[in-house]
Design a protein around this motif. Structure first.
Motif, PDB file in Angstrom:
ATOM      1  N   TYR A   1       0.911  -1.266  -0.023  1.00 50.99           N
ATOM      2  CA  TYR A   1      -0.101   0.111   0.058  1.00 50.99           C
ATOM      3  C   TYR A   1       0.911   1.491  -0.264  1.00 50.99           C
ATOM      4  CZ  TYR A   1      -3.530   3.258   1.359  1.00 50.99           C
ATOM      5  OH  TYR A   1      -4.405   4.420   1.324  1.00 50.99           O
ATOM      6  N   GLY A   2       1.979   1.161   0.768  1.00 55.13           N
ATOM      7  CA  GLY A   2       2.912   2.292   0.861  1.00 55.13           C
ATOM      8  C   GLY A   2       3.356   2.549  -0.461  1.00 55.13           C
ATOM      9  N   ARG A   3       3.899   1.522  -1.411  1.00 48.34           N
ATOM     10  CA  ARG A   3       4.292   1.700  -2.723  1.00 48.34           C
ATOM     11  C   ARG A   3       3.373   2.332  -3.693  1.00 48.34           C
ATOM     12  NH1 ARG A   3       6.909  -3.086  -1.602  1.00 48.34           N
ATOM     13  NH2 ARG A   3       5.367  -4.379  -2.609  1.00 48.34           N
ATOM     14  N   PHE A   4       2.085   1.967  -3.454  1.00 53.42           N
ATOM     15  CA  PHE A   4       0.916   2.253  -4.403  1.00 53.42           C
ATOM     16  C   PHE A   4       0.757   3.888  -3.906  1.00 53.42           C
ATOM     17  CE2 PHE A   4      -3.462   3.430  -4.543  1.00 53.42           C
ATOM     18  CZ  PHE A   4      -3.747   3.295  -6.110  1.00 53.42           C
ATOM     19  N   ARG A   5       0.693   4.282  -2.710  1.00 52.34           N
ATOM     20  CA  ARG A   5       0.583   5.594  -2.352  1.00 52.34           C
ATOM     21  C   ARG A   5       1.584   6.615  -2.874  1.00 52.34           C
ATOM     22  NH1 ARG A   5      -3.582   8.092  -1.430  1.00 52.34           N
ATOM     23  NH2 ARG A   5      -2.654   9.513  -0.258  1.00 52.34           N
ATOM     24  N   ARG A   6       2.754   6.070  -2.761  1.00 56.14           N
ATOM     25  CA  ARG A   6       3.810   6.988  -3.496  1.00 56.14           C
ATOM     26  C   ARG A   6       3.631   7.230  -4.895  1.00 56.14           C
ATOM     27  NH1 ARG A   6       6.897   3.833   0.510  1.00 56.14           N
ATOM     28  NH2 ARG A   6       7.499   2.378  -1.121  1.00 56.14           N
ATOM     29  N   TRP A   7       3.306   5.832  -5.535  1.00 59.08           N
ATOM     30  CA  TRP A   7       3.141   6.158  -7.186  1.00 59.08           C
ATOM     31  C   TRP A   7       1.807   7.126  -7.296  1.00 59.08           C
ATOM     32  CZ3 TRP A   7      -1.637   4.887  -9.689  1.00 59.08           C
ATOM     33  CH2 TRP A   7      -1.246   4.755 -11.135  1.00 59.08           C
ATOM     34  N   LEU A   8       0.880   6.927  -6.481  1.00 61.19           N
ATOM     35  CA  LEU A   8      -0.297   7.803  -6.832  1.00 61.19           C
ATOM     36  C   LEU A   8      -0.052   9.264  -6.614  1.00 61.19           C
ATOM     37  CD1 LEU A   8      -3.470   7.736  -7.341  1.00 61.19           C
ATOM     38  CD2 LEU A   8      -3.814   7.543  -4.947  1.00 61.19           C
ATOM     39  N   LEU A   9       1.137   9.653  -5.502  1.00 62.36           N
ATOM     40  CA  LEU A   9       1.231  10.681  -5.263  1.00 62.36           C
ATOM     41  C   LEU A   9       2.098  11.268  -6.476  1.00 62.36           C
ATOM     42  CD1 LEU A   9       2.216  10.759  -1.397  1.00 62.36           C
ATOM     43  CD2 LEU A   9       0.672  12.288  -2.563  1.00 62.36           C
ATOM     44  N   ASP A  10       2.884  10.600  -7.013  1.00 59.85           N
ATOM     45  CA  ASP A  10       3.591  10.932  -8.397  1.00 59.85           C
ATOM     46  C   ASP A  10       2.913  11.524  -9.435  1.00 59.85           C
ATOM     47  OD1 ASP A  10       6.027  11.151  -9.694  1.00 59.85           O
ATOM     48  OD2 ASP A  10       5.568   9.406 -10.955  1.00 59.85           O
ATOM     49  N   VAL A  11       1.752  10.480  -9.479  1.00 49.86           N
ATOM     50  CA  VAL A  11       0.642  10.845 -10.526  1.00 49.86           C
ATOM     51  C   VAL A  11       0.054  12.155 -10.413  1.00 49.86           C
ATOM     52  CG1 VAL A  11      -1.344   9.915 -11.620  1.00 49.86           C
ATOM     53  CG2 VAL A  11       0.326   8.256 -11.186  1.00 49.86           C
ATOM     54  N   GLU A  12      -0.206  12.273  -9.262  1.00 48.21           N
ATOM     55  CA  GLU A  12      -1.092  13.634  -8.846  1.00 48.21           C
ATOM     56  C   GLU A  12       0.030  14.849  -9.241  1.00 48.21           C
ATOM     57  OE1 GLU A  12      -2.024  13.313  -4.618  1.00 48.21           O
ATOM     58  OE2 GLU A  12      -3.955  12.029  -5.094  1.00 48.21           O
ATOM     59  N   GLN A  13       1.157  14.723  -8.784  1.00 49.29           N
ATOM     60  CA  GLN A  13       2.054  15.861  -9.182  1.00 49.29           C
ATOM     61  C   GLN A  13       2.371  16.113 -10.553  1.00 49.29           C
ATOM     62  OE1 GLN A  13       3.680  18.027  -6.685  1.00 49.29           O
ATOM     63  NE2 GLN A  13       2.053  17.025  -5.255  1.00 49.29           N
ATOM     64  N   ARG A  14       2.375  14.844 -11.432  1.00 49.67           N
ATOM     65  CA  ARG A  14       2.606  14.980 -12.895  1.00 49.67           C
ATOM     66  C   ARG A  14       1.281  15.707 -13.495  1.00 49.67           C
ATOM     67  NH1 ARG A  14       5.726   9.872 -15.260  1.00 49.67           N
ATOM     68  NH2 ARG A  14       7.592   9.741 -13.835  1.00 49.67           N
ATOM     69  N   ILE A  15       0.056  15.456 -12.855  1.00 50.49           N
ATOM     70  CA  ILE A  15      -1.021  15.960 -13.211  1.00 50.49           C
ATOM     71  C   ILE A  15      -1.091  17.692 -13.004  1.00 50.49           C
ATOM     72  CG2 ILE A  15      -3.696  16.331 -13.162  1.00 50.49           C
ATOM     73  CD1 ILE A  15      -3.615  13.015 -12.709  1.00 50.49           C
ATOM     74  N   LEU A  16      -0.763  18.066 -11.834  1.00 46.56           N
ATOM     75  CA  LEU A  16      -0.659  19.446 -11.422  1.00 46.56           C
ATOM     76  C   LEU A  16       0.354  20.070 -12.334  1.00 46.56           C
ATOM     77  CD1 LEU A  16      -0.773  18.900  -7.402  1.00 46.56           C
ATOM     78  CD2 LEU A  16      -2.517  19.747  -9.143  1.00 46.56           C
TER      79      LEU A  16
END
Length: 249
Positions: free
Chosen positions: A9-24
């Motif tokens: 879950y931690g790895r998934f959250r880090r990946w999700l944050l990276d996706v959010e940053q790229r979208i921003l």
């Protein structure tokens, strides 16, 4: 129910944050990201057919097999529950015939019939001396909607034994075999990695060379020969590829 480890879950959250940053920052198009996720969700939904299609199948089988359910029985079903969001959860029309044994055999007949091939271990016998429901489950003839989590209790790392999690209030039995008869694509998607094989935890079996009622039937898909298999193992066995399905409210 959580099905991933804290590390996963931690790895998934880090990946999700990276996706959010790229979208921003504008390097990822949010509509393209949503479309890609939707493709995955749709792929999972394609494993199942809706309740109205299941109802049509049961009406047809009722007529062909002379099970004896009436229009009043079907009307008493009422509306099916809302379809759950989890990818391996499904609304299933569970059919209970005159006996546990008849139900098991008829459900397996149709589950086997919708596949290109099938195999059943000779020790999986359905007479009263060999097959029964988990103590605490009462057999009652009828039709009922069930919401079944077909991926419940799936521990991909360590495996989990049915005896550790089964419960007469939540452990499905015939609903899983009927699900296999409605959802052949779900069975064919089983690989023990992305889609689990399944125990049938609401049943217990006596098999030759084992203690009475110490075994549990299970279903899997044997990819090389393209056949659904009905087998049984000791209730204390752990296997990383198998889930122990559970009923939901």
């Amino acid at each position: 129910m959580i099905k991933v480890t804290d590390a996963e879950y931690g790895r998934f959250r880090r990946w999700l944050l990276d996706v959010e940053q790229r979208i921003l920052k504008g390097s990822l198009d949010p509509d393209e990201v949503k479309a890609a996720v939707q493709v995955l969700m749709n792929r999972q939904r394609q494993l199942f057919i809706p309740p109205e299609a299941q109802l049509a199948l049961v009406r047809q089988r009722n007529t062909e097999c002379r099970w004896g359910f009436t229009d009043a029985d079907f009307a008493a079903l009422g509306e099916p529950p809302s379809w759950p969001d989890d990818p391996l959860c499904a609304v299933v029309l569970d059919v209970s015939l005159d006996t546990v044994q008849q139900t098991f055999e008829e459900a397996w007949h149709f589950a086997a019939a919708v596949q290109p091939g099938n195999w059943r271990w000779g020790q999986v016998l359905s007479d009263e001396k060999h097959l029964q429901l988990l103590p605490g489950i009462t057999h009652q003839r009828g039709l009922r909607w069930q919401v079944v989590d077909l991926g419940a209790n799936w521990d991909k790392r360590n495996g989990i034994a049915p005896e550790a999690v089964r419960d007469p209030k939540t452990s499905p039995h015939s609903a899983i075999i009927w699900a296999a008869s409605y959802f052949p694509k779900w069975v064919q998607a089983m690989d023990g990695e992305s889609v689990s094989f399944v125990w049938l935890p609401g049943y217990q079996l006596t098999v030759l060379g084992s203690q009475p009622w110490a075994s549990v039937p299970d279903l899997d898909w044997y990819r090389s020969s393209r056949r659904v298999r009905l087998y049984a193992h000791f209730a204390g066995n752990r296997s990383c590829g198998w889930a122990v399905p559970s009923l939901r409210e």
